[in-house]
Design an enzyme around this catalytic site. Structure first.
Site, mmCIF file in Angstrom:
data_model
loop_
_atom_site.group_PDB
_atom_site.id
_atom_site.type_symbol
_atom_site.label_atom_id
_atom_site.label_comp_id
_atom_site.label_asym_id
_atom_site.label_seq_id
_atom_site.Cartn_x
_atom_site.Cartn_y
_atom_site.Cartn_z
ATOM 1 N N ARG A 149 0.860 -1.183 0.000
ATOM 2 C CA ARG A 149 0.000 0.000 0.000
ATOM 3 C C ARG A 149 0.895 1.232 0.000
ATOM 4 O O ARG A 149 2.065 1.177 0.405
ATOM 5 C CB ARG A 149 -0.897 0.021 1.239
ATOM 6 C CG ARG A 149 -1.858 -1.156 1.355
ATOM 7 C CD ARG A 149 -2.666 -1.044 2.649
ATOM 8 N NE ARG A 149 -3.654 -2.114 2.773
ATOM 9 C CZ ARG A 149 -3.435 -3.263 3.396
ATOM 10 N NH1 ARG A 149 -2.259 -3.495 3.958
ATOM 11 N NH2 ARG A 149 -4.383 -4.179 3.468
ATOM 12 N N LYS A 174 -2.476 -2.387 7.412
ATOM 13 C CA LYS A 174 -3.836 -2.014 7.786
ATOM 14 C C LYS A 174 -4.245 -2.786 9.030
ATOM 15 O O LYS A 174 -3.998 -3.981 9.135
ATOM 16 C CB LYS A 174 -4.795 -2.323 6.626
ATOM 17 C CG LYS A 174 -6.099 -1.556 6.698
ATOM 18 C CD LYS A 174 -6.842 -1.649 5.383
ATOM 19 C CE LYS A 174 -8.080 -0.775 5.405
ATOM 20 N NZ LYS A 174 -8.803 -0.826 4.112
ATOM 21 N N HIS A 243 -2.013 2.463 -6.126
ATOM 22 C CA HIS A 243 -2.830 1.291 -5.814
ATOM 23 C C HIS A 243 -3.036 0.412 -7.048
ATOM 24 O O HIS A 243 -3.278 -0.794 -6.919
ATOM 25 C CB HIS A 243 -4.179 1.724 -5.240
ATOM 26 C CG HIS A 243 -4.617 0.894 -4.074
ATOM 27 N ND1 HIS A 243 -3.878 0.789 -2.906
ATOM 28 C CD2 HIS A 243 -5.704 0.099 -3.893
ATOM 29 C CE1 HIS A 243 -4.502 -0.019 -2.062
ATOM 30 N NE2 HIS A 243 -5.609 -0.455 -2.638
ATOM 31 N N ARG A 246 -0.417 -2.158 -6.982
ATOM 32 C CA ARG A 246 -0.773 -3.217 -6.010
ATOM 33 C C ARG A 246 -1.828 -4.157 -6.599
ATOM 34 O O ARG A 246 -1.720 -5.380 -6.468
ATOM 35 C CB ARG A 246 -1.285 -2.553 -4.735
ATOM 36 C CG ARG A 246 -1.829 -3.502 -3.671
ATOM 37 C CD ARG A 246 -2.147 -2.691 -2.416
ATOM 38 N NE ARG A 246 -3.107 -3.341 -1.526
ATOM 39 C CZ ARG A 246 -2.791 -4.198 -0.567
ATOM 40 N NH1 ARG A 246 -1.516 -4.530 -0.384
ATOM 41 N NH2 ARG A 246 -3.721 -4.720 0.210
ATOM 42 N N HIS A 269 -4.721 -8.782 3.674
ATOM 43 C CA HIS A 269 -6.164 -8.662 3.854
ATOM 44 C C HIS A 269 -6.594 -9.474 5.071
ATOM 45 O O HIS A 269 -6.220 -10.637 5.218
ATOM 46 C CB HIS A 269 -6.910 -9.189 2.626
ATOM 47 C CG HIS A 269 -6.873 -8.253 1.469
ATOM 48 N ND1 HIS A 269 -7.176 -8.646 0.178
ATOM 49 C CD2 HIS A 269 -6.583 -6.920 1.385
ATOM 50 C CE1 HIS A 269 -7.059 -7.606 -0.640
ATOM 51 N NE2 HIS A 269 -6.710 -6.561 0.077
ATOM 52 N N TYR A 278 -10.285 -10.277 -6.831
ATOM 53 C CA TYR A 278 -9.296 -10.591 -7.865
ATOM 54 C C TYR A 278 -9.645 -11.857 -8.635
ATOM 55 O O TYR A 278 -9.144 -12.063 -9.740
ATOM 56 C CB TYR A 278 -7.899 -10.684 -7.237
ATOM 57 C CG TYR A 278 -7.445 -9.362 -6.686
ATOM 58 C CD1 TYR A 278 -7.040 -8.337 -7.535
ATOM 59 C CD2 TYR A 278 -7.483 -9.108 -5.324
ATOM 60 C CE1 TYR A 278 -6.660 -7.107 -7.036
ATOM 61 C CE2 TYR A 278 -7.100 -7.883 -4.813
ATOM 62 C CZ TYR A 278 -6.697 -6.893 -5.678
ATOM 63 O OH TYR A 278 -6.320 -5.668 -5.174
#
Length: 304
Positions: A149, A174, A243, A246, A269, A278
């Protein structure tokens, strides 16, 4: 509202800042969302958070929706409210969370834009005209190599890199979760080229891997502007943002491996459902191959 209610909001934001170390962007959004909720309470005569009911929260979210606020922003606003009320419950300043049973409107799920492998090659392989462009390409390579990120890249420090082992430590992903990621051969070489000249820019005592012309940690906005400039130099037709690199990393890894769990770990995630978007991108690629190659799927060419 009563002054104590405002002090409770200030205490919550201070905990986010000092203890949970949320980003400045998240802190600004939460502060604005809670200020909006306070205005709602002022208009409706709600003097303290104990008097806030689930119906009030629903009405507030519905009103913001009518004002034109998008689904994702409404989800974030509700998350801010829920987190704040949980904070008060844990401090025994509130008996229950009025936002717990309130559901935000569902956001339409858009497929992320990405670059294909040839476009990525065109982006990453170009003539370098300055030492700052050596730094820039090292950033682009690392984005694509390891799926970072933007906030993770600008937060990197020299001690987080292990180029001999080919890994990078993400200390604060995150949700404040750390993870170790592999660095590909090309990214490793690009970073090594930057580290050779980095000392000419970095101020004494600055540990950030990527520094600006002023010698301090590079800002996220500067990274975005430099990528815009590099994209224009390379002549890519569509807008490229960090992004997107990514997204391209995730899609290309999934396309080659089919291992959704591995991609989830690499991206950091928390939920597999976030990574599953994805699979839609991968299916689009497979459908395209199918349309081009299956004998009964090919479109007939008109007779000449």
């Amino acid at each position: 509202m009563q002054q104590n209610a405002e002090e409770q909001v200030a205490s919550f934001l201070d905990v986010l800042r000092s203890q949970q170390r949320v980003s400045a962007h998240t802190l600004s959004n939460y502060s604005r969302d809670l200020a909006q909720l306070k205005r709602y309470c002022d208009v409706h005569g709600i003097e303290c958070w104990e008097n806030l009911l689930s119906q009030h929260v629903r009405d507030h979210i519905a009103a913001r929706h009518l004002e034109g606020l998008g689904s994702r922003s409404l989800q974030r606003a509700l998350s801010a409210i829920r987190s704040f009320l949980n904070f008060l419950v844990k401090r025994r300043q509130l008996e229950g969370n009025a936002a717990r049973g309130v559901r935000p409107p569902k956001a339409p799920r858009k497929l992320p834009a990405l670059l294909d492998a040839d476009q990525m090659t065109g982006l990453l392989e170009g003539e370098l005209d300055s030492e700052l462009e050596i730094r820039d390409v090292a950033m682009w390579e690392l984005f694509y190599s390891s799926g970072l990120r933007l906030s993770e890249l600008v937060s990197l420090e020299l001690q987080d890199l292990d180029l001999n082992d080919g890994t990078v430590l993400i200390r604060y992903g995150k949700g404040q979760k750390s993870r170790i990621l592999p660095i590909g051969r090309c990214a490793r070489a690009a970073i090594e080229r930057w580290l050779v000249v980095r000392h000419r820019y970095a101020r004494a005592g600055e540990d950030a891997v990527f520094v600006s012309r002023r010698g301090v940690r590079i800002a996220g906005r500067t990274v975005q502007l430099r990528l815009d400039r590099w994209q224009n130099k390379r002549g890519l037709p569509e807008h490229v943002h960090p992004h997107m690199l990514r997204h391209s990393f995730a899609s290309h890894i999934l396309e080659s491996s089919g291992d959704l769990r591995a991609v989830q770990e690499l991206l950091g995630h928390a939920n597999l459902s976030t990574t599953q978007i994805y699979t839609h991108l991968d299916f689009q690629h497979l459908a395209s191959v199918y349309d081009r190659s299956h004998p009964r799927a090919k479109r007939r060419r008109p007779n000449s």
